[in-house]
Design a protein around this motif. Structure first.
Motif, PDB file in Angstrom:
ATOM      1  N   SER B 589      35.800  58.865  23.607  1.00 14.16           N
ATOM      2  CA  SER B 589      35.273  59.807  24.581  1.00 14.16           C
ATOM      3  C   SER B 589      36.466  60.452  25.284  1.00 14.16           C
ATOM      4  O   SER B 589      37.489  59.809  25.491  1.00 14.16           O
ATOM      5  CB  SER B 589      34.363  59.096  25.589  1.00 14.16           C
ATOM      6  N   LEU B 590      36.353  61.714  25.594  1.00 14.91           N
ATOM      7  CA  LEU B 590      37.500  62.414  26.180  1.00 14.91           C
ATOM      8  C   LEU B 590      37.026  63.604  27.004  1.00 14.91           C
ATOM      9  O   LEU B 590      35.884  64.055  26.887  1.00 14.91           O
ATOM     10  CB  LEU B 590      38.432  62.890  25.063  1.00 14.91           C
ATOM     11  N   ARG B 591      37.928  64.087  27.852  1.00  9.56           N
ATOM     12  CA  ARG B 591      37.662  65.344  28.570  1.00  9.56           C
ATOM     13  C   ARG B 591      38.513  66.402  27.887  1.00  9.56           C
ATOM     14  O   ARG B 591      39.737  66.352  27.962  1.00  9.56           O
ATOM     15  CB  ARG B 591      38.010  65.203  30.049  1.00  9.56           C
ATOM     16  N   PRO B 592      37.894  67.320  27.168  1.00  6.17           N
ATOM     17  CA  PRO B 592      38.678  68.258  26.358  1.00  6.17           C
ATOM     18  C   PRO B 592      39.393  69.295  27.218  1.00  6.17           C
ATOM     19  O   PRO B 592      38.956  69.606  28.318  1.00  6.17           O
ATOM     20  CB  PRO B 592      37.626  68.929  25.474  1.00  6.17           C
ATOM     21  N   ALA B 594      40.475  73.130  27.811  1.00 11.79           N
ATOM     22  CA  ALA B 594      39.777  74.387  27.518  1.00 11.79           C
ATOM     23  C   ALA B 594      40.348  75.055  26.276  1.00 11.79           C
ATOM     24  O   ALA B 594      39.631  75.668  25.482  1.00 11.79           O
ATOM     25  CB  ALA B 594      39.869  75.329  28.717  1.00 11.79           C
ATOM     26  N   LYS B 595      41.675  74.862  26.034  1.00  9.62           N
ATOM     27  CA  LYS B 595      42.299  75.553  24.907  1.00  9.62           C
ATOM     28  C   LYS B 595      41.871  74.964  23.555  1.00  9.62           C
ATOM     29  O   LYS B 595      42.022  75.601  22.515  1.00  9.62           O
ATOM     30  CB  LYS B 595      43.817  75.532  25.043  1.00  9.62           C
ATOM     31  N   ASP B 596      41.363  73.746  23.592  1.00 11.70           N
ATOM     32  CA  ASP B 596      40.939  73.118  22.331  1.00 11.70           C
ATOM     33  C   ASP B 596      39.516  73.500  21.938  1.00 11.70           C
ATOM     34  O   ASP B 596      39.040  73.129  20.863  1.00 11.70           O
ATOM     35  CB  ASP B 596      41.028  71.588  22.428  1.00 11.70           C
ATOM     36  N   LEU B 597      38.815  74.177  22.835  1.00 13.61           N
ATOM     37  CA  LEU B 597      37.426  74.551  22.541  1.00 13.61           C
ATOM     38  C   LEU B 597      37.390  75.964  21.988  1.00 13.61           C
ATOM     39  O   LEU B 597      37.930  76.889  22.590  1.00 13.61           O
ATOM     40  CB  LEU B 597      36.581  74.466  23.816  1.00 13.61           C
ATOM     41  N   HIS B 598      36.794  76.112  20.832  1.00  8.41           N
ATOM     42  CA  HIS B 598      36.738  77.426  20.196  1.00  8.41           C
ATOM     43  C   HIS B 598      35.298  77.833  19.976  1.00  8.41           C
ATOM     44  O   HIS B 598      34.520  77.039  19.415  1.00  8.41           O
ATOM     45  CB  HIS B 598      37.459  77.397  18.848  1.00  8.41           C
ATOM     46  N   PRO B 599      34.930  79.038  20.383  1.00  2.00           N
ATOM     47  CA  PRO B 599      33.549  79.479  20.134  1.00  2.00           C
ATOM     48  C   PRO B 599      33.318  79.667  18.632  1.00  2.00           C
ATOM     49  O   PRO B 599      34.232  79.994  17.887  1.00  2.00           O
ATOM     50  CB  PRO B 599      33.454  80.800  20.886  1.00  2.00           C
ATOM     51  N   PRO B 634      32.178  72.406  28.811  1.00  2.90           N
ATOM     52  CA  PRO B 634      32.645  71.129  28.259  1.00  2.90           C
ATOM     53  C   PRO B 634      33.976  70.692  28.852  1.00  2.90           C
ATOM     54  O   PRO B 634      34.250  69.496  28.952  1.00  2.90           O
ATOM     55  CB  PRO B 634      32.785  71.425  26.763  1.00  2.90           C
ATOM     56  N   ALA B 635      34.789  71.659  29.248  1.00  5.73           N
ATOM     57  CA  ALA B 635      36.099  71.301  29.779  1.00  5.73           C
ATOM     58  C   ALA B 635      35.982  70.626  31.146  1.00  5.73           C
ATOM     59  O   ALA B 635      36.911  69.961  31.603  1.00  5.73           O
ATOM     60  CB  ALA B 635      36.976  72.553  29.884  1.00  5.73           C
ATOM     61  N   GLN B 636      34.845  70.806  31.818  1.00  2.00           N
ATOM     62  CA  GLN B 636      34.593  70.128  33.092  1.00  2.00           C
ATOM     63  C   GLN B 636      33.842  68.817  32.888  1.00  2.00           C
ATOM     64  O   GLN B 636      33.742  68.002  33.791  1.00  2.00           O
ATOM     65  CB  GLN B 636      33.741  71.029  34.026  1.00  2.00           C
ATOM     66  N   ALA B 637      33.258  68.671  31.710  1.00  2.00           N
ATOM     67  CA  ALA B 637      32.427  67.492  31.458  1.00  2.00           C
ATOM     68  C   ALA B 637      33.174  66.504  30.559  1.00  2.00           C
ATOM     69  O   ALA B 637      34.395  66.571  30.444  1.00  2.00           O
ATOM     70  CB  ALA B 637      31.123  67.920  30.794  1.00  2.00           C
ATOM     71  N   LEU B 638      32.428  65.588  29.970  1.00  2.00           N
ATOM     72  CA  LEU B 638      33.024  64.622  29.042  1.00  2.00           C
ATOM     73  C   LEU B 638      32.432  64.849  27.661  1.00  2.00           C
ATOM     74  O   LEU B 638      31.273  65.248  27.529  1.00  2.00           O
ATOM     75  CB  LEU B 638      32.702  63.186  29.466  1.00  2.00           C
ATOM     76  N   LEU B 652      29.412  65.151  21.672  1.00  2.00           N
ATOM     77  CA  LEU B 652      28.263  65.245  22.577  1.00  2.00           C
ATOM     78  C   LEU B 652      28.763  65.480  23.995  1.00  2.00           C
ATOM     79  O   LEU B 652      29.543  64.685  24.520  1.00  2.00           O
ATOM     80  CB  LEU B 652      27.473  63.938  22.566  1.00  2.00           C
ATOM     81  N   VAL B 653      28.294  66.553  24.600  1.00  2.00           N
ATOM     82  CA  VAL B 653      28.734  66.846  25.961  1.00  2.00           C
ATOM     83  C   VAL B 653      27.807  66.160  26.963  1.00  2.00           C
ATOM     84  O   VAL B 653      26.585  66.353  26.917  1.00  2.00           O
ATOM     85  CB  VAL B 653      28.729  68.368  26.211  1.00  2.00           C
ATOM     86  N   VAL B 654      28.391  65.311  27.819  1.00  2.00           N
ATOM     87  CA  VAL B 654      27.612  64.645  28.869  1.00  2.00           C
ATOM     88  C   VAL B 654      28.344  64.841  30.193  1.00  2.00           C
ATOM     89  O   VAL B 654      29.535  65.170  30.204  1.00  2.00           O
ATOM     90  CB  VAL B 654      27.438  63.136  28.581  1.00  2.00           C
ATOM     91  N   ASP B 655      27.659  64.637  31.304  1.00  2.00           N
ATOM     92  CA  ASP B 655      28.286  64.825  32.612  1.00  2.00           C
ATOM     93  C   ASP B 655      29.287  63.721  32.931  1.00  2.00           C
ATOM     94  O   ASP B 655      30.389  63.972  33.379  1.00  2.00           O
ATOM     95  CB  ASP B 655      27.223  64.862  33.719  1.00  2.00           C
TER      96      ASP B 655
END
Lengths: 102, 718
Positions: B589-592, B594-599, B634-638, B652-655
């Motif tokens: 589990s990790l907090r990603p 923002a640069k690793d998230l791609h639309p 997702p960058a604010q979540a886990l 899986l994005v969770v709070d």
């Protein structure tokens, strides 16, 4: 005293409580008499509380004679003692071949 | 349920076990030729099945078992050779026996004459009179006369040597003299006294019983073969007959001994004596005249090795017992409640300074876990119980399809929960049928393709990451993807322009109503498709996936939970709600960043997460399950990286992550209904109800657009 009569188109034999060795002879007579009526034979075994090998043999032979005559041999309300005795003697399968009415 | 029904149920349970033993024994015989112990075992199993069937009046079963056991009897005394052909026939007979037993259980009569062919073959083999096997309803003797029990020198029940500590099986033959009853000896009482010593199995022989008219009421006609298993010792057994010894012919043989030569003449005549014959009148016997000591003394040199081995068997028998599954279930339930209570206590004690209390709770947790594992172990049984039905199925399929099929199994000892075992049978059968019918080619096709003529189906079981993995692998032609895709398009299951990966095409066979067979075949195409298999497995919390290589074969994998009662889960918060994600699914589990998230191109709110050079699709639990008030970015979540059985990953994005704990699974299907994406529910330590997330199911909820149809049906793609 073994009652042997006719009841609703069936020859009926009511077994006494104690089927001791000495009862084997009268039991045989009763079954022979029932057989002669030419009807299905019903044996009421609800009162039986004691059994002997001699009487068990007579009952089995009786059952077979009735079946051989092409009629039904029905045991009504076999008492626990009767079932236990047949079971203990390895004769439960024979009993299961009879029609049992409860 | 009345007593008779209970007896019947017990009989059928034993019957199942005996049939499995019988088949295994015969298979072993076929593999390594004639071993006399194996033949004895096969005979005993058949004989036991017959005995019980007689008691309940299953005439067809009795008649067939009788024919069968006669052949086995001939084989074990070497009158008949245990050749591969004969053992092969015996295997077929075992199959028929199983059919008849099952029919007796369900009350559905197998088709008239179902057993005739095999019975006739057996009769021919044994040179038997076929009429003798026709069990006439009114023929009582037939039930008992057939087995020459007394002439059988072999022990019927394995047992220890006389004098050793364990229970010993004695075989007693009791043949009353005609005047026994008149002399006051009562066999019924003797049998009951024996019963006080241990487990008694009595078999009565009615062969000497004359017709009623010819019967002398007080003469003794019946005789018995009695097996008693007791640790009371030979002396105690002999003592029972102390006062009757002169009134009958008696032999007492401990298993492992042979009957001494002075044993009385063979008494069990296969035919009843002619009735009117002068009934054995009480030829006034001169009172207790010296009679050859009727009781053979224990042989001092009883083979110790065999006896020791047998001892083990006898002891093992005594140390296991049957327990009603429902009792275990209620125990599992109670342990589940205990786990919940313990979790509640843990939660309430948090922040407490009392060391003693904390230590106590830690111990409680450990003990609860041990208790739980203990209860689960009680419910576990080897997957062999299910696998053991397969060899027969494969034999039948080979005959029906004209294909040559070899079955290989591995991992039969893998233990799984009883409930899983019970539910596994049907899906497994179906998949084996599929493999034989659609997967494997005919011998000619195989040779043409450069393969051995004999096809192989490999069935394996094993533990994999806290779950059970069962695989059915065949070396057939594999899935014809073109045909599958064409069919799926024809049936409107897939858009004509959909671009599917090979794996996705393979998985189309699990869609409801899908069948590739050109014509409905007798075997697998009966309108019941792989979708049913899928549903059955899913209902158990399992998943199915398929891998196929054209020309090389296919492999179907079933992944099942170890138990249906508890799981280790991670508690996560989404919006105002808590969910449980099975720990076995979670890789990390990790907090990603923002640069690793791609639309994802062509989709406005979908994205992938780049992690260590790998792209993982990201799914929001809140969106999939419609939970309001959750963190959107997702960058604010886990992100929980979860792995699926197929090897794929999903983020899986969770709070937030609230903790980790063992949870008790409460079935949602039973209490409410099936919900896609949710495997079950549980009660947390706080008393709050939380849903357990079905990660694989989620993947289908958020699946690609072309799978919209499949998603609606709750399909999971691995």
């Amino acid at each position: 005293m073994i009652i042997c009569d006719e009841d609703g188109g069936r020859a009926r034999v009511v077994l006494p409580g104690a089927l001791d060795t000495a009862v084997a002879a009268p039991l045989k007579e009763a079954l022979m008499a029932a057989l002669e009526r030419g009807l299905p034979v019903v044996v009421d075994a609800s009162d039986v509380s004691r059994l002997s090998t001699a009487c068990i043999q007579v009952l089995i032979a009786g059952g077979r004679a009735v079946a051989d005559a092409g009629r039904q041999f029905i045991v009504v309300r076999p008492s626990e003692a009767l079932v236990a005795a047949f079971d203990d003697m390895g004769l439960f399968p024979v009993m299961m071949k009879w029609k049992i009415e409860t | 349920m009345n007593e008779l029904d209970q007896f019947k149920q017990t009989y059928f349970q034993e019957c199942e076990e005996l049939l499995v033993d019988l088949e295994e024994t015969l298979l072993a015989l076929q593999a390594d030729g004639g071993d006399s112990e194996a033949l004895h075992a096969a005979f005993r199993a058949t004989h036991s099945i017959k005995g019980g069937a007689g008691a309940f009046g299953f005439d067809r079963l009795v008649a067939f078992a009788h024919t069968f056991e006669t052949i086995l009897d001939l084989m074990r005394d070497h009158t008949l050779e245990a050749s591969p052909e004969n053992v092969g026939l015996a295997l077929q007979a075992a199959d028929v026996l199983a059919d008849l037993a099952r029919a007796a259980r369900t009350g559905e009569d197998p088709p008239e004459g179902h057993e005739t062919v095999i019975a006739a073959a057996l009769n021919t083999l044994g040179g038997l009179d076929p009429m003798a096997a026709d069990d006439d309803d009114d023929d009582f003797d037939d039930l008992f006369a057939p087995v020459p029990v007394v002439a059988d020198p072999e022990p019927v029940v394995p047992a220890a040597a006389p004098g050793s500590d364990g229970p010993v099986a004695y075989t007693i033959t009791l043949v009353p003299h005609a005047d026994m009853l008149r002399r006051g000896s009562e066999p019924l009482l003797l049998l009951r006294e024996l019963k006080a010593l241990g487990a008694v199995t009595a078999r009565a022989d009615l062969a000497r019983l004359p017709d009623l008219a010819a019967l002398e009421p007080e003469d003794a006609y019946l005789s018995w073969t009695i097996e008693v298993i007791t640790d009371a010792g030979r002396a105690a057994v002999e003592e029972v007959f102390d006062f009757a010894g002169d009134d009958c012919d008696l032999t007492i043989t401990a298993a492992g001994e042979t009957v001494e030569s002075e044993a009385p003449e063979t008494v069990v005549a296969p035919e009843p004596e002619p009735p009117p014959a002068p009934a054995p009148k009480p030829a006034p016997q001169p009172a207790p005249v010296p009679q050859p000591a009727p009781v053979p003394k224990p042989a001092l040199d009883a083979k110790p090795a065999a006896a020791a081995a047998a001892d083990g068997t006898a002891t093992a028998k005594a140390s296991s017992m049957r327990v009603d599954t429902s009792k275990l279930d209620s125990m599992v339930n109670m342990v589940g409640e205990l786990v919940i209570t313990q979790a509640m206590l843990m939660q309430q004690s948090q922040g407490s300074e009392a060391d003693e209390l904390q230590r106590g709770l830690a111990e409680l947790q450990q003990h609860t876990r041990d208790l739980q594992e203990g209860v689960m172990a009680m419910r576990a049984q080897p997957v062999k119980t299910v696998f053991s039905r397969i060899p027969r199925l494969v034999r039948e399929l080979a005959t029906q399809t004209g294909k040559r099929i070899r079955l290989e199994t591995t991992g039969e000892a893998t233990e799984i929960d009883t409930t899983v075992v019970e539910q596994l049978g049907d899906p497994l059968t179906h998949m084996i049928r599929n493999a034989a019918d659609h997967g494997l080619e005919t011998p000619e096709e195989r040779i043409a393709a450069g393969k051995p003529a004999e096809g192989v189906i490999h069935l394996s079981a094993g533990h994999r990451g806290g779950r059970i993995l069962i695989q059915i692998r065949d070396d057939g032609r594999g899935i014809n993807r073109q045909k599958v895709l064409k069919k799926a398009v024809e049936k409107g299951l897939v858009a004509p322009d959909a671009a599917l990966t090979d794996e996705e095409i393979d998985n189309l066979v699990f869609l409801p109503g899908f069948s590739t067979a050109d014509e409905v075949s007798n075997l697998s195409g009966r309108g019941v498709g792989m979708d049913v298999v899928m549903r059955n497995i899913q209902n158990m919390g399992g998943r199915v996936s398929i891998q196929s290589k054209p020309g090389q074969g296919a492999c179907i994998s079933l992944s099942l939970p170890l138990t249906l009662a508890v799981l280790d889960g991670m508690i996560v918060g989404v919006g105002a709600q808590s969910f449980v994600v099975p720990l076995t699914n979670i890789v990390e589990s990790l907090r990603p960043l923002a640069k690793d998230l791609h639309p994802v191109a062509g989709s406005n709110d979908r994205s992938v997460l780049a992690i260590r050079g790998e792209y993982i699709p990201v799914e929001h639990l809140s969106r999939l399950l419609n939970i309001p008030g959750a963190i959107e970015d997702p960058a604010q979540a886990l992100v929980l990286i979860a792995e699926t059985e197929g090897g794929g990953k999903v983020g899986l994005v969770v709070d937030e992550i609230l903790g980790q704990q063992q949870v008790v699974i409460k079935s949602l299907e039973e209490n409410f209904g099936r919900v896609d994406g949710v495997a079950a529910a549980t009660i947390l330590g706080s008393g709050q109800v939380a849903l357990i997330v079905d990660v694989m199911g989620l993947k289908s909820l958020g699946g690609a657009p072309h799978r919209a149809d499949a998603a609606g049906r709750g399909l999971a793609f691995g």
